[in-house]
Design a protein around this motif. Structure first.
Motif, PDB file in Angstrom:
ATOM      1  N   LEU A 128     -48.444   8.391 -24.192  1.00 14.18           N
ATOM      2  CA  LEU A 128     -47.720   9.471 -23.520  1.00 14.18           C
ATOM      3  C   LEU A 128     -48.446   9.882 -22.243  1.00 14.18           C
ATOM      4  O   LEU A 128     -47.810  10.192 -21.226  1.00 14.18           O
ATOM      5  CB  LEU A 128     -47.581  10.681 -24.450  1.00 14.18           C
ATOM      6  N   ALA A 129     -49.768   9.898 -22.306  1.00  7.59           N
ATOM      7  CA  ALA A 129     -50.552  10.236 -21.118  1.00  7.59           C
ATOM      8  C   ALA A 129     -50.365   9.183 -20.034  1.00  7.59           C
ATOM      9  O   ALA A 129     -50.187   9.507 -18.858  1.00  7.59           O
ATOM     10  CB  ALA A 129     -52.030  10.374 -21.485  1.00  7.59           C
ATOM     11  N   GLU A 130     -50.404   7.899 -20.427  1.00  5.72           N
ATOM     12  CA  GLU A 130     -50.206   6.817 -19.469  1.00  5.72           C
ATOM     13  C   GLU A 130     -48.813   6.880 -18.846  1.00  5.72           C
ATOM     14  O   GLU A 130     -48.629   6.528 -17.681  1.00  5.72           O
ATOM     15  CB  GLU A 130     -50.391   5.467 -20.163  1.00  5.72           C
ATOM     16  N   GLY A 136     -49.745  18.723 -17.188  1.00  3.57           N
ATOM     17  CA  GLY A 136     -49.498  20.153 -17.203  1.00  3.57           C
ATOM     18  C   GLY A 136     -49.240  20.728 -18.577  1.00  3.57           C
ATOM     19  O   GLY A 136     -48.989  21.933 -18.703  1.00  3.57           O
ATOM     20  N   LEU A 137     -49.301  19.897 -19.621  1.00  2.00           N
ATOM     21  CA  LEU A 137     -48.962  20.342 -20.974  1.00  2.00           C
ATOM     22  C   LEU A 137     -50.179  20.308 -21.890  1.00  2.00           C
ATOM     23  O   LEU A 137     -51.171  19.639 -21.620  1.00  2.00           O
ATOM     24  CB  LEU A 137     -47.869  19.446 -21.562  1.00  2.00           C
ATOM     25  N   GLU A 138     -50.080  21.041 -23.006  1.00  2.03           N
ATOM     26  CA  GLU A 138     -51.087  20.946 -24.049  1.00  2.03           C
ATOM     27  C   GLU A 138     -50.901  19.636 -24.806  1.00  2.03           C
ATOM     28  O   GLU A 138     -49.781  19.143 -24.976  1.00  2.03           O
ATOM     29  CB  GLU A 138     -50.973  22.124 -25.023  1.00  2.03           C
ATOM     30  N   ALA A 139     -52.021  19.078 -25.272  1.00  2.00           N
ATOM     31  CA  ALA A 139     -51.962  17.818 -26.008  1.00  2.00           C
ATOM     32  C   ALA A 139     -53.165  17.722 -26.923  1.00  2.00           C
ATOM     33  O   ALA A 139     -54.157  18.428 -26.772  1.00  2.00           O
ATOM     34  CB  ALA A 139     -51.942  16.634 -25.039  1.00  2.00           C
ATOM     35  N   PRO A 154     -56.768  14.439 -15.927  1.00  2.61           N
ATOM     36  CA  PRO A 154     -57.216  15.827 -15.759  1.00  2.61           C
ATOM     37  C   PRO A 154     -56.094  16.853 -15.740  1.00  2.61           C
ATOM     38  O   PRO A 154     -56.359  18.046 -15.920  1.00  2.61           O
ATOM     39  CB  PRO A 154     -57.961  15.787 -14.414  1.00  2.61           C
ATOM     40  N   ALA A 155     -54.861  16.421 -15.537  1.00  4.17           N
ATOM     41  CA  ALA A 155     -53.744  17.374 -15.517  1.00  4.17           C
ATOM     42  C   ALA A 155     -53.324  17.801 -16.924  1.00  4.17           C
ATOM     43  O   ALA A 155     -52.533  18.733 -17.085  1.00  4.17           O
ATOM     44  CB  ALA A 155     -52.541  16.773 -14.787  1.00  4.17           C
ATOM     45  N   ILE A 156     -53.842  17.140 -17.943  1.00  2.00           N
ATOM     46  CA  ILE A 156     -53.471  17.444 -19.326  1.00  2.00           C
ATOM     47  C   ILE A 156     -54.414  18.496 -19.898  1.00  2.00           C
ATOM     48  O   ILE A 156     -55.629  18.447 -19.695  1.00  2.00           O
ATOM     49  CB  ILE A 156     -53.512  16.174 -20.193  1.00  2.00           C
ATOM     50  N   LYS A 157     -53.873  19.454 -20.630  1.00  2.15           N
ATOM     51  CA  LYS A 157     -54.661  20.494 -21.294  1.00  2.15           C
ATOM     52  C   LYS A 157     -54.976  20.031 -22.710  1.00  2.15           C
ATOM     53  O   LYS A 157     -54.201  20.259 -23.643  1.00  2.15           O
ATOM     54  CB  LYS A 157     -53.893  21.816 -21.313  1.00  2.15           C
ATOM     55  N   VAL A 158     -56.096  19.364 -22.874  1.00  2.00           N
ATOM     56  CA  VAL A 158     -56.450  18.763 -24.162  1.00  2.00           C
ATOM     57  C   VAL A 158     -56.970  19.832 -25.119  1.00  2.00           C
ATOM     58  O   VAL A 158     -57.888  20.582 -24.789  1.00  2.00           O
ATOM     59  CB  VAL A 158     -57.507  17.657 -23.977  1.00  2.00           C
ATOM     60  N   HIS A 161     -59.542  20.745 -30.797  1.00  2.00           N
ATOM     61  CA  HIS A 161     -59.737  21.329 -32.115  1.00  2.00           C
ATOM     62  C   HIS A 161     -58.484  21.212 -32.983  1.00  2.00           C
ATOM     63  O   HIS A 161     -58.580  21.290 -34.208  1.00  2.00           O
ATOM     64  CB  HIS A 161     -60.097  22.820 -31.991  1.00  2.00           C
ATOM     65  N   ARG A 162     -57.339  21.057 -32.372  1.00  2.00           N
ATOM     66  CA  ARG A 162     -56.088  21.164 -33.124  1.00  2.00           C
ATOM     67  C   ARG A 162     -55.648  19.824 -33.702  1.00  2.00           C
ATOM     68  O   ARG A 162     -55.745  18.778 -33.058  1.00  2.00           O
ATOM     69  CB  ARG A 162     -55.000  21.758 -32.231  1.00  2.00           C
ATOM     70  N   ALA A 163     -55.152  19.853 -34.932  1.00  2.00           N
ATOM     71  CA  ALA A 163     -54.689  18.648 -35.603  1.00  2.00           C
ATOM     72  C   ALA A 163     -53.243  18.332 -35.271  1.00  2.00           C
ATOM     73  O   ALA A 163     -52.786  17.215 -35.513  1.00  2.00           O
ATOM     74  CB  ALA A 163     -54.849  18.780 -37.119  1.00  2.00           C
ATOM     75  N   LEU A 164     -52.511  19.297 -34.707  1.00  2.00           N
ATOM     76  CA  LEU A 164     -51.111  19.061 -34.350  1.00  2.00           C
ATOM     77  C   LEU A 164     -50.762  19.937 -33.153  1.00  2.00           C
ATOM     78  O   LEU A 164     -51.075  21.125 -33.130  1.00  2.00           O
ATOM     79  CB  LEU A 164     -50.185  19.393 -35.515  1.00  2.00           C
ATOM     80  N   VAL A 165     -50.103  19.344 -32.177  1.00  2.00           N
ATOM     81  CA  VAL A 165     -49.657  20.068 -30.980  1.00  2.00           C
ATOM     82  C   VAL A 165     -48.226  19.641 -30.670  1.00  2.00           C
ATOM     83  O   VAL A 165     -47.914  18.447 -30.668  1.00  2.00           O
ATOM     84  CB  VAL A 165     -50.565  19.766 -29.759  1.00  2.00           C
TER      85      VAL A 165
END
Length: 354
Positions: A128-130, A136-139, A154-158, A161-165
């Motif tokens: 999905l990142a590729e 601009g989204l959480e992932a 770098p545009a992705i908000k990683v 800690h979260r197991a599901l987003v």
């Protein structure tokens, strides 16, 4: 859902995926609505979800764990699906993806443009990142790939800690973290597509426990030694053996021969972390091992890994690992003890475990 046509889910299989996740997701979706009625009422219930396995060319192939996968259809079948699931990619973190998965990425872009739900397990979120769908989204992704995703995209908000987003318009981009969190992904999709009660029944039948604590407690330091910057690599080698010493950042700065500001800038650039964050991470990794394997008081462990203030250590551990040291010991120390006991019993009885 009884009077509606089943929701169509395509599970994307590639040679870099493992058959256990591909067919595990398939089985979960097939179980929904069917198996609870079979057990309780003696007859299978109506299936609200219709899964299929698809691949680029639709022909049989050997997956990453050497199990043969025989897809039901080609990527073209995704056009008639409501949901497309991407299992993990058995690709080492940092390995270039240029030119790889071209057809799969094009398919995901088109499916997203058509309004379909895209769901990924583990490192599958890298596709999905590729595809540029997460900008601009959480992932989230497997913890070993979170730093890679942060640096490469770098545009992705990683959210490591979260197991599901669930992200994006209509929350149509859904990502599970590492390992067996694909079970969370499947349950989430069942709840969303077939109802919460159906998801709960599926969880009960399969004895599935939701990863409510996220994936950080399972993480290990995934960064290998930085080799392009010889100065920083030397500092990393030193700190790996001396992380418990007082003022470790000052010691590394002195070892580097650089001015403090220059050292911190180069270390951050080389590793993706500040020197202090790197030290904390090494210390917490060692603390995890000690909490799992011995019964020293938590205060003693804190002191041994470099923290004189046990309260600060506990607060830092809780913030970074999402469990207190005591909670971590109960969860993973008990697991290690059970495995050790089982292995010991098997050895004494002459049995050999694979």
């Amino acid at each position: 859902m009884i009077n509606k046509a089943p929701v169509r889910i395509s599970i994307l299989a590639m040679p870099e995926t493992s058959a256990s996740v591909v067919y595990g997701m398939y089985d979960m979706f097939m179980s929904a609505g069917r198996d609870w009625s079979l057990i309780v009422e003696g007859a299978p219930g109506p299936a609200p979800i219709a899964p299929q396995v698809v691949s680029c060319h639709g022909s049989s192939f050997v997956a990453g764990n050497h199990v043969r996968i025989t897809p039901d259809a080609t990527l073209d079948a995704c056009a008639q699906s409501d949901v497309v699931c991407v299992p993990e990619l058995m690709v080492p973190p940092g390995e270039p993806l240029d030119g790889r998965f071209r057809e799969e990425i094009a398919c995901l872009r088109q499916c997203h443009a058509d309004g379909k739900i895209l769901a990924t397990a583990c490192s599958g979120a890298i596709l999905l990142a590729e595809a540029g769908l997460l900008d601009g989204l959480e992932a989230t992704t497997h913890w070993a790939y979170c730093d890679l995703m942060t640096r490469r995209y770098p545009a992705i908000k990683v959210r490591s800690h979260r197991a599901l987003v669930a992200s994006g318009e209509g929350q149509r981009l859904i990502m599970a973290g590492g390992g067996t969190s694909w079970l969370d992904l499947a349950l989430y999709l069942i709840a969303r597509l077939a109802g919460i009660e159906t998801a709960m029944q599926t969880a009960r039948i399969n004895l599935i426990d939701w990863h409510d604590i996220g994936q950080q407690p399972f993480a290990r330091l995934a960064r290998t030694r930085q080799v392009e910057d010889a100065v920083i690599a030397r500092c990393q080698a030193w700190i790996a053996e001396h992380y418990a010493e007082p003022s470790p950042v000052s010691a590394m700065t002195q070892l580097s021969g650089l001015a403090e500001r220059s050292f911190k800038r180069r270390f951050q650039h080389a590793t993706g972390m500040s020197p202090l964050a790197y030290v904390h991470t090494l210390r917490l990794e060692e603390a995890k091992q000690m909490l799992e394997s011995d019964r020293q008081p938590i205060e003693a462990i804190a002191n041994e890994v470099g923290y004189e203030d046990a309260g600060f250590f506990s607060r830092l551990f809780r913030r970074e690992v999402s469990l207190t040291p005591a909670e971590y010991r109960r969860r993973f120390g008990a697991m290690r003890d059970a495995l050790r006991t089982t292995a010991s019993c098997d050895a004494s009885s002459g049995r050999v475990r694979a």
